[in-house]
Scaffold this motif. Structure first.
Motif: not given
Length: 557
Positions: A474-481, A346-349, A251-254, A317-319
């Motif tokens: 953005l929400l998909m990225q936060l699911c990784l936490i 891009a750095i964060g990802m 999901l983070f990779s969306f 990445s998220a922010f």
């Protein structure tokens, strides 16, 4: 040639050479894989291809890549370099010959799907080799180098495409260049890579100093005296502590999938940039990603625990996406503004990808070091299925992009051709309208009647629809936490220090070198003096009496 096995773990200098070769393969194949996204506007125009066939073919390619990844899971038993070399060579053939020679959209999409399937196998083999060559103390640097190679491949695709588009070269030239790069990488893999022997791959090496101790453990466990040599199964990895993080990672990779598939189309349709400018923004994205991977290479092994660093990378990445999200809905956002908001994200990802792969391979090793390739294959399969969902979902979430891609270029051409007639039809008297209609070719007039209003409506709606999609990403990225707490591994340095101390107390340096005649004596006594040990399920198992203890007694004699 590829396929030879190393009977010793690579020393630091050898490891760096091997990782550079793996990086060359990853960079070249990534370059070939990203060409389609950079050349998408021209490919779609030349083949008169709608966005839906383009997206469906991309999804099929991702699914074939998942199949290729699962085939690469067999390399845990058979070795990785041979499959990597063969797959890379086939990618070179498809890229240099199949794709540019396509005579219609069906042939192009079939070749593209075949390329994607082969890239799935290459990706898993490359990551698994990076793990095989690297002890735990250098694992983050190895994974960071692989992610940096992906970013360099993407940068090459964007840079070359931008230059060729500026020179009005055809899109086939991009594939010729990428195919040549992959051919060179194939030669480098064939002559520069070697497999770590199976009995060594099943060991977990923690530091460079631990290499000899691991080889000693291999001598005990790999000479056939332990009867339970049954390899593990992918089912051993199907635990919530691994499955949930793998799904969250998919999901983070969306947003990455969206950027690599639709990024150029987004900037062209939603912001009016020419394809050359859109490729330039893609280049800045990859530069930021390469920078994030370099930070991991330089700093991660000094930070100790992986989880705090990974959490920080996800937050960056998220922010970093927030300012991009705010500007994505404004069609008047200038080019330079996008450059400055894309780089931090891009750095964060990239840092997240490198650190997550590091933590994931370490988690799989805790279960069974023999299953690292299988674990990476399962992770890649789940990630590609998530990518399919992302690619198809964009068509429904951003409905305007299909209209703009399918009909926007032709409507723009007709509007430019018949601008005065369209103005008279819109604002003139009845007589002027009739004369204006008569001056437009019947086929062109019918096309404008069918699609002009829809294109204008799509232009008005596309910014809002894209902003809603970026919010979802953005929400998909936060699911990784929250999934980080499921993965094994400490959050603080203290457990790492205590683990290193206990490991040092368990390792005996005198057991690292064993004369051959002593091993033969151990084998003879074991066969003469001990009965076969059979587990309740009928399998032959590890004997409760340690052969290492028997060896020590023999040395004492």
């Amino acid at each position: 040639m590829a396929g030879r096995e190393m009977t010793h773990f690579p020393a630091p200098a050898t490891r760096r050479r091997l990782l550079v070769t793996v990086g060359l393969v990853v960079a070249a194949t990534s370059y070939a894989g990203f060409v389609k996204a950079s050349a998408a506007p021209r490919v779609i125009t030349d083949f008169e291809m709608g966005l839906t066939p383009y997206a469906i073919a991309t999804a099929i390619g991702l699914l074939l890549g998942a199949v290729g990844a699962m085939l690469a899971a067999r390399t845990d038993l058979a070795g990785r370099t041979r499959l990597l070399t063969v797959s890379t060579g086939l990618v070179a053939v498809v890229t240099a010959l199949g794709l540019p020679a396509s005579f219609n959209q069906t042939a192009f999409l079939a070749a593209d799907a075949a390329q994607s399937g082969l890239l799935g196998a290459v990706w898993v083999c490359a990551l698994a080799l990076a793990r095989d060559y690297s002890p735990l103390s250098h694992r983050a640097s190895a994974m960071g180098a692989v992610v940096m190679s992906v970013c360099l491949g993407g940068l090459a695709a964007a840079s070359v495409s931008g230059r060729l588009l500026g020179a009005d070269a055809d899109w086939q030239t991009q594939y010729y260049l990428a195919g040549a790069a992959v051919a060179l990488a194939t030669a480098a893999a064939a002559f520069g890579l070697r497999d770590v022997a199976p009995e060594l791959r099943r060991q977990t090496v923690r530091t460079d100093e631990d290499r000899q101790n691991a080889e000693s453990r291999t001598a005990f466990d790999g000479i056939g005296l332990w009867a339970d040599d049954t390899p593990g199964s992918w089912r051993d990895l199907m635990t919530p502590s691994l499955l949930v993080p793998m799904v969250a990672f998919g999901l983070f990779s969306f947003i990455t999938v969206t950027a690599t598939t639709y990024g150029v189309l987004f900037f062209v349709t939603a912001h009016g940039f020419v394809p050359q400018q859109a490729d330039g923004l893609g280049g800045w994205w990859w530069i930021g990603g390469a920078g994030g991977a370099v930070l991991v290479v330089l700093l991660a092994n000094r930070l100790g625990p992986r989880k705090p660093a990974l959490l920080g990378a996800v937050v960056i990445s998220a922010f970093g996406l927030v300012p991009f999200l705010m500007r994505s809905s404004d069609p008047s956002t200038p080019y330079d503004d996008f450059v400055w908001v894309l780089i931090p994200a891009a750095i964060g990802m990239a840092a997240t990808y490198a650190l997550w792969l590091t933590l994931f391979t370490e988690a799989v090793e805790e279960i069974d070091p023999e299953l690292v390739g299988t674990g990476l294959a399962v992770c890649s399969m789940i990630g590609r299925v998530a990518a399919v969902v992302a690619v198809i979902s964009v068509l429904g979430a951003v409905r305007s992009v299909g209209t703009l891609v399918d009909h926007g270029p032709e409507v723009n051409r007709l509007v430019a051709t018949y601008s005065q007639q369209i103005e008279h039809i819109r604002d003139g008297s009845e007589g002027e309208r009739a004369r204006a209609r008569a001056q437009i070719a019947p086929a062109d007039l019918q096309y404008l009647v069918d699609h002009l209003a829809a294109v204008y409506l799509a232009v008005d709606d596309t910014a809002q629809q894209w902003r809603d999609w970026w919010r979802l990403c953005l929400l998909m990225q936060l699911c990784l936490i929250p999934s980080l707490w499921l993965l094994p591994g400490p959050w603080r340095r203290a457990p790492l220090r205590s683990e290193a101390t206990s490991l040092g107390s368990r390792v005996r340096p005198q057991a690292t070198v064993v004369p051959e005649e002593q091993w033969q004596e151990v084998v003879r006594r074991d066969r003469e003096d001990q009965d076969e040990h059979v587990e309740p399920d009928g399998r032959r198992g590890r004997r409760p009496r340690s052969l290492e203890a028997r060896l020590r007694s023999l040395q004492d004699d």
